[in-house]
Design an enzyme around this catalytic site. Structure first.
Site, short mmCIF file in Angstrom:
data_model
loop_
_atom_site.label_atom_id
_atom_site.label_comp_id
_atom_site.label_asym_id
_atom_site.label_seq_id
_atom_site.Cartn_x
_atom_site.Cartn_y
_atom_site.Cartn_z
N GLU A 1 0.84 -1.20 0.00
CA GLU A 1 0.00 0.00 0.00
C GLU A 1 0.88 1.26 0.00
O GLU A 1 0.72 2.15 0.84
CB GLU A 1 -1.01 -0.03 1.15
CG GLU A 1 -1.97 -1.21 1.02
CD GLU A 1 -3.22 -1.15 1.89
OE1 GLU A 1 -3.32 -0.29 2.76
OE2 GLU A 1 -4.11 -1.99 1.65
N GLU B 1 -4.73 -8.75 -0.68
CA GLU B 1 -5.56 -8.52 0.52
C GLU B 1 -7.00 -8.44 0.06
O GLU B 1 -7.33 -7.62 -0.82
CB GLU B 1 -5.17 -7.23 1.25
CG GLU B 1 -3.87 -7.36 2.01
CD GLU B 1 -3.50 -6.12 2.83
OE1 GLU B 1 -4.42 -5.41 3.31
OE2 GLU B 1 -2.30 -5.88 2.99
O1 AHR Z 1 -5.27 -6.07 6.67
C1 AHR Z 1 -5.26 -4.92 7.45
C2 AHR Z 1 -4.59 -3.74 6.76
O2 AHR Z 1 -5.35 -3.40 5.63
C3 AHR Z 1 -3.23 -3.98 6.20
O3 AHR Z 1 -2.23 -3.81 7.15
C4 AHR Z 1 -3.12 -2.95 5.13
O4 AHR Z 1 -2.27 -3.35 4.07
C5 AHR Z 1 -4.55 -2.74 4.69
O5 AHR Z 1 -4.89 -1.41 4.66
#
Ligand code: AHR
Length: 489
Positions: A170, A293
């Protein structure tokens, strides 16, 4: 539903069934790692019950150490004698003290125990190229070089087999607040050194977009396509569509059930659009898209520590997992990895723990039912069905997917409608099948039914028999809010 055997040519990469474990809340500590001196039964510090449950899922790949944590992580803090490891503050997640007792050795050994490929996310946000190169040497070199020798001093003779390297996480947000133009240059630089001047062949995964930020994908692809081996994207389902007020994991009615499913089905359009942009620069599809994610993100459980992202997991989440896999399969030409957030005790978890107890979530059961699709040949499906309407909005009432492996066809079907049963006629023409050899259903009394430490089996797979196979026609009746997987030979 018709199955297009003539176009069954692509493989569902097993890595679509990947996981993610971050130093966040009770995912690592308490959830996976309790340390060798704990009263909780453990094997060299790893919870025994968790290892057993996770092994059952055939986890193909595990991403670590974050998440946002990764871009604050300095790996040298997490190697060497435990008593000498510094205690640091976990700034992103609850401001708690991180004692670094779970570090590189503990992670990579866990991957070996689970038979999963490690996916290590390197610190681009607050780290250096030098730090990354030393970490790579520490983990993967078998030569007489300083970092490999330090690893040997720390008790590990052989290098580990690390396949995937994330170049930042991110980077548009918690990983550095970067613009895609700036990140593209960093990606080129880190990628060059990551492969140790061409001597190491990691799959280097470029940091991808925040959900629908298609510009990010366009810029990074146009400037750095040659310098990465995959590109990621993150997409979370927020039932309300509002990050400031996500709503409860358990206390919801049909409106939030419907809207959560609708938001999660958006994954289909999201992948199509990112893929179309990638096609412009990479028509041969050399660069896979890794959804590293994904999952539903709700308000934390009342009473849990803020910043720990501990949430319950319901029948709704099982449907989100199943229908998301159906989407990933459909896009298996481009989507080659996905990592649910997260493995234990955080967000859409497989397992919840309380002291020495653990409970398997509805999402766990979907990962278990769907594992038959790992590395199987995808059979394109055409599904015509009624809509499930709520208010003025609609989504398809049904979702499904199919694959073949080892002479077996596996079909998974979901009924999203919480009020009506649905019968699906599956046309298997050309398949030459004789019997349904296994059939399992996951459903629950309510859309928000959950498994608790007191009642751990409210939502659990059962033997399923409401189907009929006659010649090449399969008829399956799905109760409201249910998922079925059938094996046919
Ligand atoms: O999964 C939780 C958080 O969500 C992670 O640390 C981040 O990459 C995303 O914003």
């Amino acid at each position: 539903m018709t199955l297009d055997f003539d176009h069954a040519t692509l493989t569902i990469n097993k890595n679509i069934y990947g996981h993610f474990a971050e130093h966040l809340g009770r995912c690592i500590y308490d959830g996976i790692w309790v340390g060798p001196d704990s009263d909780i039964p453990n094997i060299n510090g790893y919870r025994k019950d968790i290892l057993e449950a996770l092994k059952e899922l055939n986890i193909p790949v595990l991403r670590w150490p974050g998440g946002c944590f990764a871009d604050t992580y300095h790996w040298k803090d997490g190697v060497g004698p435990v008593e000498n490891r510094p205690k640091i503050k976990n700034y992103f997640w609850g401001g708690v003290i991180e004692d670094n007792s779970f570090g590189t050795h503990e992670f990579l050994n866990l991957c070996e125990i689970l038979g999963a490929d490690p996916y290590v996310s390197v610190n681009v946000g607050s780290g250096t190229v030098e730090e990354m190169v030393e970490w790579i040497e520490y983990m993967t070199s078998d030569e007489d070089v300083p970092m490999a020798n330090w690893r040997r001093e720390n008790g590990r003779e052989d290098p580990w087999d690390v396949k995937f390297l994330g170049i930042g996480n991110e980077s548009w947000g918690c990983g550095g607040e970067m613009r895609p133009e700036y990140y593209s240059d960093l990606l080129r630089r880190y990628s060059l050194y990551a492969n140790l001047y061409g001597q190491r062949k990691f799959k280097r995964i470029g940091c991808g977009a925040n959900g629908t930020d298609y510009n990010w994908t366009d810029v990074v692809m146009s400037r750095a396509a040659r310098h990465m081996d995959a590109l990621s994207v993150h997409y979370y389902t927020i039932a309300t569509g509002n990050w400031g007020n996500k709503s409860s994991a358990t206390d919801f009615g049909e409106e939030l059930y419907f809207s959560a499913l609708k938001h999660s089905l958006h994954m289909d359009e999201l992948i199509s659009k990112h893929s179309a942009i990638m096609d412009k620069y990479d028509p041969q599809k050399r660069i896979p898209l890794m959804v590293d994610e994904w999952g539903i993100w709700t308000d934390p459980e009342p009473g849990s520590t803020p910043g720990f992202l501990y949430q319950q997991n319901s029948m709704r989440d099982a449907l989100i997992a199943a229908t998301t896999f159906d989407i990933f399969h459909k896009h298996c030409d481009r989507v080659q990895m996905a990592n649910i957030a997260q493995m234990v005790n955080v967000l859409q978890a497989m397992i919840l723990t309380k002291d020495d107890q653990m409970v398997l979530t509805p999402t766990y059961h979907i990962f278990n039912m769907y594992k038959v699709h790992q590395n199987a040949t995808y059979i394109p499906v055409m599904l015509k069905c009624e809509d499930y309407k709520f208010g003025n909005e609609t989504i398809p009432a049904l979702s499904g997917t199919a694959s073949q492996k080892d002479g077996k066809i596996n079909i998974s079907l979901s009924n999203l409608n919480p009020n009506e049963s649905k019968t699906i006629e599956v046309d298997l023409e050309g398949a030459k099948v004789k019997n349904v050899t296994n059939a399992v259903i996951l459903t629950a009394p309510q859309i928000n039914s959950v498994n608790t430490f007191e009642n751990p089996d409210v939502v659990k797979p059962e033997h399923f028999s409401d189907f009929r196979l006659k010649k090449e026609k399969l008829s399956v009746t799905l109760p409201p809010h249910s998922i079925v997987t059938l094996e046919i030979q």
